[in-house]
Design a protein around this motif. Sequence first.
Motif, PDB file in Angstrom:
ATOM      1  N   HIS A  20       1.009  -1.417  -0.284  1.00  0.00           N
ATOM      2  CA  HIS A  20      -0.106   0.076  -0.008  1.00  0.00           C
ATOM      3  C   HIS A  20       0.885   1.124  -0.305  1.00  0.00           C
ATOM      4  O   HIS A  20       0.670   1.806  -0.909  1.00  0.00           O
ATOM      5  CB  HIS A  20      -0.942   0.019   1.172  1.00  0.00           C
ATOM      6  CG  HIS A  20      -1.899  -1.228   1.238  1.00  0.00           C
ATOM      7  ND1 HIS A  20      -3.215  -0.361   0.347  1.00  0.00           N
ATOM      8  CD2 HIS A  20      -2.405  -2.324   1.499  1.00  0.00           C
ATOM      9  CE1 HIS A  20      -3.961  -1.384   0.179  1.00  0.00           C
ATOM     10  NE2 HIS A  20      -3.578  -2.293   0.840  1.00  0.00           N
ATOM     11  N   VAL A  23       2.745   2.466  -3.503  1.00  0.00           N
ATOM     12  CA  VAL A  23       1.336   2.805  -4.366  1.00  0.00           C
ATOM     13  C   VAL A  23       1.622   4.621  -3.782  1.00  0.00           C
ATOM     14  O   VAL A  23       1.349   4.954  -4.701  1.00  0.00           O
ATOM     15  CB  VAL A  23       0.366   1.822  -4.264  1.00  0.00           C
ATOM     16  CG1 VAL A  23      -1.031   2.659  -5.593  1.00  0.00           C
ATOM     17  CG2 VAL A  23       0.252   0.122  -4.897  1.00  0.00           C
ATOM     18  N   ARG A  79       3.957  -0.922  -7.261  1.00  0.00           N
ATOM     19  CA  ARG A  79       4.026  -0.049  -8.237  1.00  0.00           C
ATOM     20  C   ARG A  79       3.613   0.210  -9.219  1.00  0.00           C
ATOM     21  O   ARG A  79       2.862   0.643 -10.541  1.00  0.00           O
ATOM     22  CB  ARG A  79       5.369   0.955  -6.889  1.00  0.00           C
ATOM     23  CG  ARG A  79       4.810   1.980  -8.232  1.00  0.00           C
ATOM     24  CD  ARG A  79       6.506   2.450  -7.842  1.00  0.00           C
ATOM     25  NE  ARG A  79       6.402   3.506  -6.724  1.00  0.00           N
ATOM     26  CZ  ARG A  79       6.378   4.821  -5.788  1.00  0.00           C
ATOM     27  NH1 ARG A  79       7.571   5.191  -6.719  1.00  0.00           N
ATOM     28  NH2 ARG A  79       6.302   5.085  -5.572  1.00  0.00           N
ATOM     29  N   ALA A  82       0.128  -0.923 -10.166  1.00  0.00           N
ATOM     30  CA  ALA A  82      -0.747   0.952 -10.156  1.00  0.00           C
ATOM     31  C   ALA A  82      -0.442   1.143 -10.597  1.00  0.00           C
ATOM     32  O   ALA A  82      -1.715   1.451 -12.378  1.00  0.00           O
ATOM     33  CB  ALA A  82      -0.807   1.042  -8.908  1.00  0.00           C
ATOM     34  N   ARG A  93      -5.244   8.776  -7.591  1.00  0.00           N
ATOM     35  CA  ARG A  93      -5.024   8.739  -6.249  1.00  0.00           C
ATOM     36  C   ARG A  93      -6.323   8.787  -4.820  1.00  0.00           C
ATOM     37  O   ARG A  93      -6.245   8.064  -4.365  1.00  0.00           O
ATOM     38  CB  ARG A  93      -5.072  10.733  -6.009  1.00  0.00           C
ATOM     39  CG  ARG A  93      -3.821  11.150  -5.824  1.00  0.00           C
ATOM     40  CD  ARG A  93      -3.089  12.874  -5.586  1.00  0.00           C
ATOM     41  NE  ARG A  93      -3.812  12.804  -4.200  1.00  0.00           N
ATOM     42  CZ  ARG A  93      -2.931  13.637  -3.694  1.00  0.00           C
ATOM     43  NH1 ARG A  93      -1.655  13.707  -4.490  1.00  0.00           N
ATOM     44  NH2 ARG A  93      -2.797  14.065  -2.402  1.00  0.00           N
ATOM     45  N   ALA A  96      -5.884   4.197  -5.373  1.00  0.00           N
ATOM     46  CA  ALA A  96      -4.857   4.442  -4.390  1.00  0.00           C
ATOM     47  C   ALA A  96      -5.462   4.348  -3.020  1.00  0.00           C
ATOM     48  O   ALA A  96      -5.161   3.502  -2.242  1.00  0.00           O
ATOM     49  CB  ALA A  96      -4.032   5.390  -4.090  1.00  0.00           C
TER      50      ALA A  96
END
Length: 192
Positions: A20, A23, A79, A82, A93, A96
């Motif tokens: 998490h 990202v 990453r 994503a 954003r 995420a």
Amino acid sequence: MSRLSEFSLDDRQTLLRIAHESVLSAFTDRALPQTPSSPHLSELRGVFTTLYLNGSLRGCVGYALPVAPLYLAVAETARSAAFEDSRFSPVTRAEALELEVSLSVLSPLAPIRPEDVEVGRHGLVVSLGANRGLLLPQVPVEYGWDRETFLQQTCHKAGLPFEVWRRGALVESFTAEVFGDNRVRSTLPSLG
């Protein structure tokens, strides 16, 4: 028959938090995670990170081979899932903050005879020349495939003819410890 987990609850939570944060760090000036205190998380391991948004696949990227310490491989694959999975536009954003993460930590690859493949237990890699395809152990279960279909679909993923597993391709297997999150999000820093 239940299998013992290789990773403790703390290790799992740490890896999910790293995914998490990796990202989220793309939207801030935060650096990628530092080395965790558990030496187990610094071992070289293959891993796939799968991202879901509202229950739907949002990205999946992984390393089949152990090319980086596990915690770093998780950060990099999260990453990449994503922002670089070509099947999807990059995560926003707002998205995420809502992502759910599933990690599949792989055992080392080992050659396997096709008749020994166990659906639901083994993941597969089929290789011939420069072509290589990988499917995680959960894939044939999700699609209701039998052993032969699993082998054929792994060949297809490699860009090879469906039946090449019968004649000359290298078939390798691995197992995966798969775990995900539902509550980790509450412990993450905000993008504020």
